[in-house]
Design a protein around this motif. Sequence first.
Motif, PDB file in Angstrom:
ATOM      1  N   SER A  46       0.823  -1.214   0.000  1.00 14.32           N
ATOM      2  CA  SER A  46       0.000   0.000   0.000  1.00 14.32           C
ATOM      3  C   SER A  46       0.852   1.257   0.000  1.00 14.32           C
ATOM      4  N   SER A  47       2.170   1.120   0.164  1.00 16.95           N
ATOM      5  CA  SER A  47       3.071   2.268   0.193  1.00 16.95           C
ATOM      6  C   SER A  47       3.509   2.632  -1.221  1.00 16.95           C
ATOM      7  N   PRO A  48       3.290   3.875  -1.655  1.00 14.94           N
ATOM      8  CA  PRO A  48       3.752   4.264  -2.988  1.00 14.94           C
ATOM      9  C   PRO A  48       5.249   4.060  -3.170  1.00 14.94           C
ATOM     10  N   ARG A  49       6.032   4.312  -2.124  1.00 14.85           N
ATOM     11  CA  ARG A  49       7.480   4.110  -2.226  1.00 14.85           C
ATOM     12  C   ARG A  49       7.812   2.639  -2.417  1.00 14.85           C
ATOM     13  N   ALA A  50       7.143   1.766  -1.658  1.00 12.10           N
ATOM     14  CA  ALA A  50       7.401   0.337  -1.788  1.00 12.10           C
ATOM     15  C   ALA A  50       6.985  -0.161  -3.171  1.00 12.10           C
ATOM     16  N   LEU A  51       5.857   0.297  -3.670  1.00 13.53           N
ATOM     17  CA  LEU A  51       5.406  -0.127  -4.993  1.00 13.53           C
ATOM     18  C   LEU A  51       6.412   0.262  -6.063  1.00 13.53           C
ATOM     19  N   ALA A  52       6.908   1.493  -5.998  1.00 18.23           N
ATOM     20  CA  ALA A  52       7.905   1.942  -6.971  1.00 18.23           C
ATOM     21  C   ALA A  52       9.190   1.139  -6.833  1.00 18.23           C
ATOM     22  N   CYS A  53       9.588   0.857  -5.585  1.00 16.63           N
ATOM     23  CA  CYS A  53      10.804   0.114  -5.321  1.00 16.63           C
ATOM     24  C   CYS A  53      10.690  -1.314  -5.857  1.00 16.63           C
ATOM     25  N   ALA A  54       9.579  -1.983  -5.548  1.00 16.32           N
ATOM     26  CA  ALA A  54       9.393  -3.361  -6.003  1.00 16.32           C
ATOM     27  C   ALA A  54       9.377  -3.438  -7.530  1.00 16.32           C
ATOM     28  N   ARG A  55       8.687  -2.505  -8.168  1.00 11.09           N
ATOM     29  CA  ARG A  55       8.657  -2.514  -9.636  1.00 11.09           C
ATOM     30  C   ARG A  55      10.042  -2.300 -10.219  1.00 11.09           C
ATOM     31  N   ASP A  56      10.807  -1.419  -9.612  1.00 14.24           N
ATOM     32  CA  ASP A  56      12.172  -1.176 -10.065  1.00 14.24           C
ATOM     33  C   ASP A  56      13.008  -2.446  -9.960  1.00 14.24           C
ATOM     34  N   ASN A  57      12.926  -3.143  -8.829  1.00 11.37           N
ATOM     35  CA  ASN A  57      13.721  -4.356  -8.645  1.00 11.37           C
ATOM     36  C   ASN A  57      13.264  -5.495  -9.544  1.00 11.37           C
ATOM     37  N   VAL A  58      11.967  -5.624  -9.728  1.00 12.43           N
ATOM     38  CA  VAL A  58      11.452  -6.656 -10.627  1.00 12.43           C
ATOM     39  C   VAL A  58      11.976  -6.427 -12.046  1.00 12.43           C
ATOM     40  N   ALA A  59      11.989  -5.169 -12.471  1.00 12.10           N
ATOM     41  CA  ALA A  59      12.500  -4.852 -13.808  1.00 12.10           C
ATOM     42  C   ALA A  59      14.006  -5.111 -13.894  1.00 12.10           C
ATOM     43  N   ARG A  60      14.758  -4.718 -12.876  1.00 17.25           N
ATOM     44  CA  ARG A  60      16.208  -4.950 -12.870  1.00 17.25           C
ATOM     45  C   ARG A  60      16.536  -6.430 -12.996  1.00 17.25           C
ATOM     46  N   LEU A  61      15.723  -7.277 -12.356  1.00 18.20           N
ATOM     47  CA  LEU A  61      15.964  -8.719 -12.346  1.00 18.20           C
ATOM     48  C   LEU A  61      15.373  -9.429 -13.557  1.00 18.20           C
ATOM     49  N   GLY A  62      14.727  -8.688 -14.449  1.00 14.54           N
ATOM     50  CA  GLY A  62      14.147  -9.286 -15.645  1.00 14.54           C
ATOM     51  C   GLY A  62      12.962 -10.185 -15.366  1.00 14.54           C
ATOM     52  N   LEU A  63      12.150  -9.825 -14.361  1.00 15.63           N
ATOM     53  CA  LEU A  63      11.040 -10.686 -13.945  1.00 15.63           C
ATOM     54  C   LEU A  63       9.672 -10.054 -14.191  1.00 15.63           C
ATOM     55  N   THR A  64       9.602  -9.039 -15.025  1.00 14.44           N
ATOM     56  CA  THR A  64       8.315  -8.364 -15.225  1.00 14.44           C
ATOM     57  C   THR A  64       7.264  -9.268 -15.856  1.00 14.44           C
ATOM     58  N   ASP A  65       7.683 -10.320 -16.547  1.00 12.49           N
ATOM     59  CA  ASP A  65       6.710 -11.244 -17.136  1.00 12.49           C
ATOM     60  C   ASP A  65       6.209 -12.265 -16.132  1.00 12.49           C
ATOM     61  N   ARG A  66       6.838 -12.324 -14.946  1.00 12.22           N
ATOM     62  CA  ARG A  66       6.459 -13.318 -13.939  1.00 12.22           C
ATOM     63  C   ARG A  66       5.881 -12.681 -12.679  1.00 12.22           C
ATOM     64  N   VAL A  67       6.229 -11.425 -12.413  1.00 13.86           N
ATOM     65  CA  VAL A  67       5.831 -10.763 -11.170  1.00 13.86           C
ATOM     66  C   VAL A  67       5.034  -9.512 -11.501  1.00 13.86           C
ATOM     67  N   GLU A  68       3.839  -9.418 -10.930  1.00  9.57           N
ATOM     68  CA  GLU A  68       2.992  -8.231 -11.068  1.00  9.57           C
ATOM     69  C   GLU A  68       2.921  -7.545  -9.711  1.00  9.57           C
ATOM     70  N   VAL A  69       3.267  -6.275  -9.661  1.00  6.37           N
ATOM     71  CA  VAL A  69       3.248  -5.493  -8.426  1.00  6.37           C
ATOM     72  C   VAL A  69       2.001  -4.620  -8.440  1.00  6.37           C
ATOM     73  N   VAL A  70       1.139  -4.781  -7.440  1.00  6.12           N
ATOM     74  CA  VAL A  70      -0.141  -4.072  -7.425  1.00  6.12           C
ATOM     75  C   VAL A  70      -0.352  -3.369  -6.093  1.00  6.12           C
ATOM     76  N   ASP A  71      -1.066  -2.280  -6.144  1.00  6.50           N
ATOM     77  CA  ASP A  71      -1.474  -1.545  -4.950  1.00  6.50           C
ATOM     78  C   ASP A  71      -2.694  -2.235  -4.361  1.00  6.50           C
TER      79      ASP A  71
END
Length: 378
Positions: free
Chosen positions: A228-253
């Motif tokens: 529910s934290s905007p900072r955490a959501l942005a952080c998780a999306r950034d890390n998922v993208a860095r790790l090349g996992l955007t096709d496997r991990v969806e980050v949602v509020d």
Amino acid sequence: MSAPDLHWTDPAGTATHARWHSESGAPAPGRTAPADDRMRADTAYRLACEGTALVWHGDYQGARQLLKALGRRLDRLKPKPGTTPAETFHRHRQARGHRARILGMLLVVLEGDHALALRRAPDVRAACTAAYGPPTGARTAVSLRELLGVIGAHEWRRKGVPIDALGGDRIHPHYGVFSPVRGEYVDLVAQAPLPAAEGVAFDLGTGTGVLAAVLARRGADRVVATDSSPRALACARDNVARLGLTDRVEVVDSGDLYPRGRAALVVCNPPWLPGRPTSAVEQGVYDPGGAMLRAFLTGLAGHLEPGGEGWLILSDLAEHLGLRTRRELLDAIGAAGLRVVDRLDAKPVHPRASDPSDPLHTARAAEVTSLWRLAPGG
């Protein structure tokens, strides 16, 4: 509600002002006075204890030295141990709160572009933009202690934290998002046997996204990571993208903790201590009234696929501090219609666990972090 302005007269006798900002939500100081390299530490300490904030106009390194001098004076005020672990813990928190208030009285001014116009000051613009957002053009007064935290957090974000469970790949924590420096809980998620059911996995309160990444690397078809934290959501999306996992991990509020639907595996690493956080980073440590823990337990059975499991990652530090009992935890699990399938334990290896000078050493030395495998059928 707009932030108040602080007004003071600088050492040259010029009236000036800046907008107050505090990430911890500390109120604007009622009194301000200028300070520079001529101010003695004893004078600064007296003024800070009286509630006067000191706006620094001298050398940046001089300000850091003054902050350390104030800290040494506060170190002499060690709280007496309580008669119970809980009382000792509460006195420790009160002392830390007092320390934060006094050290927070030494202020610096950021210019309209987030620059710090002090002699020998580093370029803090990128760090401040990452923490505070784009500059607004207005001068801002912040505590030096907070600014040092912003600078340190920016270095963590830039360098990242290597994660053994990800093969040494790094997680990059953002400011205000709890860093996965305690690797034992990540290792537990990497080692626990997966449930027989197959399908989507939920990572509730994902923070940096580290556990979602571990689940994806372990072969989960799809991971839905919530926060529910905007900072955490942005952080998780950034890390998922860095790790090349955007096709496997969806980050949602998800303000209600759980996303829609059911999962074969639901993982939750709630804050480990019941209590009120006093800063953004403490939200990863303190769970007011155990609300997130209860929400996870009460909602789990209704969000699991047949044969699915919920993994609760929780330290027993709260039990050693007298803030929660093991019976209360087990009763909450049973009341939610759940049973314990298994429990995996790990001893923490962080420095404070072996530091006898820590006021909470006895509790920390006994601490165990556990992954509770839960299933419906209590």
